[in-house]
Design an enzyme around this catalytic site. Structure first.
Site, PDB file in Angstrom:
ATOM      1  N   VAL A 154       0.861  -1.179   0.000  1.00 35.14           N
ATOM      2  CA  VAL A 154       0.000   0.000   0.000  1.00 35.14           C
ATOM      3  C   VAL A 154       0.898   1.230   0.000  1.00 35.14           C
ATOM      4  O   VAL A 154       1.867   1.297   0.767  1.00 35.14           O
ATOM      5  CB  VAL A 154      -0.927   0.032   1.242  1.00 35.14           C
ATOM      6  CG1 VAL A 154      -1.865   1.230   1.164  1.00 35.14           C
ATOM      7  CG2 VAL A 154      -1.715  -1.256   1.356  1.00 35.14           C
ATOM      8  N   CYS A 155       0.585   2.168  -0.867  1.00 35.64           N
ATOM      9  CA  CYS A 155       1.295   3.439  -0.898  1.00 35.64           C
ATOM     10  C   CYS A 155       2.803   3.221  -1.058  1.00 35.64           C
ATOM     11  O   CYS A 155       3.246   2.458  -1.908  1.00 35.64           O
ATOM     12  CB  CYS A 155       0.943   4.231   0.358  1.00 35.64           C
ATOM     13  SG  CYS A 155       1.292   5.991   0.274  1.00 35.64           S
ATOM     14  N   THR A 156       3.620   3.854  -0.200  1.00 37.51           N
ATOM     15  CA  THR A 156       5.073   3.748  -0.346  1.00 37.51           C
ATOM     16  C   THR A 156       5.631   2.435   0.192  1.00 37.51           C
ATOM     17  O   THR A 156       6.844   2.248   0.220  1.00 37.51           O
ATOM     18  CB  THR A 156       5.771   4.930   0.356  1.00 37.51           C
ATOM     19  OG1 THR A 156       5.313   5.019   1.709  1.00 37.51           O
ATOM     20  CG2 THR A 156       5.469   6.232  -0.368  1.00 37.51           C
TER      21      THR A 156
END
Length: 320
Positions: free
Chosen positions: A106-108
């Protein structure tokens, strides 16, 4: 029912919603499917100690990564801590992540996977603000900044926070069918589900606002008249510039060509009408400037991977 254990990797500086969003989806799916143990959830930090999230919350893991059970789905969240990851976490991912049937960031969190070499030769995405740096730091990864999530074999990466929920819902739908995923989505009051290749931003947000007023006025006019003549000559006339000068200036100031910007606006307008109105596909195709349902269908397949009619079936809220 087949159990699919989920292991969530925790670390200092993790984004709390990157963790809790997907966890709530998997937990809710178990109850919706009539088997709370459908997705046994386990959280682990490198040493088993509590971690502090970017918002200041403290999360207490179930144990240490070294002692964690082998997962079916390994979830790697993002957060500020992903910018300077603990080498121990990277080493653990490099050695253990390939054993999971599904790898999900998720995300970074994608940066952690890339640092461990798990995205080499793959297509991936992350939060829009990190995509440029991601691509520069990991040239072996094909970074796509537009989609909200990308799946490449057994590896899936998603954009910021809510995109992790979208991806988790997609996995639940894959495992248990649309009805279960829809039940979870309704409970969480989110749509089921945005397609993975839906853009992270609207047309107006994904492009820069032009500096010069004539070009800004053209941007506003396009947004208000998606069914108008959006050809370069017509738009150039509105800006009182030659077509060549207009096209060059528009791209320089917004980062996209006039044609690409108009295409995004039309697609966004059509999507909104499909989601929010009961208008027919033919009527919507005219209102969005496509002219015919077939032209709109081709545009949707090209941009989103699904035809307009299917988009409506997926994303228009059910009638009450």
């Amino acid at each position: 029912m087949t159990e699919r254990p989920v292991l969530v990797v925790l670390f200092d500086g993790v984004q709390s919603l990157d963790v809790t969003g997907p966890v709530e989806v998997f937990s809710g799916a178990g109850y919706a499917a009539g088997d709370p143990a459908a997705y046994p959830l386990h959280t682990a930090s490198l040493d088993g100690k509590p971690v502090r999230t970017t918002s200041g919350l403290t999360l207490t893991p179930d144990g240490a990564l070294a002692d964690a059970p082998r997962p079916h789905t390994l979830l790697v969240p993002g957060g500020e801590g992903a910018d300077h990851p603990d080498p121990g976490v990277i080493d653990w991912l490099r050695e253990n992540a390939p054993r999971a049937e599904r790898l999900f960031s998720v995300c970074t969190g994608a940066l952690l996977l890339a640092e461990a070499g798990l995205l080499d030769g793959r297509r991936a995405t992350t939060h829009w603000a990190a995509c440029d740096g991601f691509a520069r730091a990991y040239p072996r990864v094909t970074v796509d900044p537009d989609p909200i999530f990308v799946r490449d074999g057994g590896v899936a990466t998603s954009a910021g926070v809510t995109a992790g929920i979208d991806l988790a819902l997609a996995l639940v739908e894959e495992d248990h069918g649309r009805d279960i995923a829809l039940t979870v989505a309704r409970h969480l009051v989110v749509f089921l589900r945005r397609p993975g290749n839906q853009a992270q931003f609207s047309a107006q947000l994904s492009a820069q606002t032009a500096r010069r007023e004539p070009l800004r006025e053209v941007q506003r006019w396009i947004a208000e008249h998606p069914d108008g003549d959006l050809s370069v000559p017509a738009l150039a006339a509105r800006a009182r510039l030659s077509p060549r000068h207009f096209a060059r200036a528009f791209r320089a100031e917004t980062g996209v060509t006039p044609g690409r910007y108009a295409e995004r606006v039309r697609l966004e307008h059509a999507r909104r009408l499909l989601e929010e109105t009961a208008d027919g596909v033919e009527e919507i195709s005219r209102a969005a400037g496509y002219g015919t349902p077939e032209a709109m269908r081709r545009a949707f397949v090209r941009a989103l991977g699904i035809p307009a009619a299917e988009y409506r079936l997926r994303f228009r809220p059910p009638a009450r």
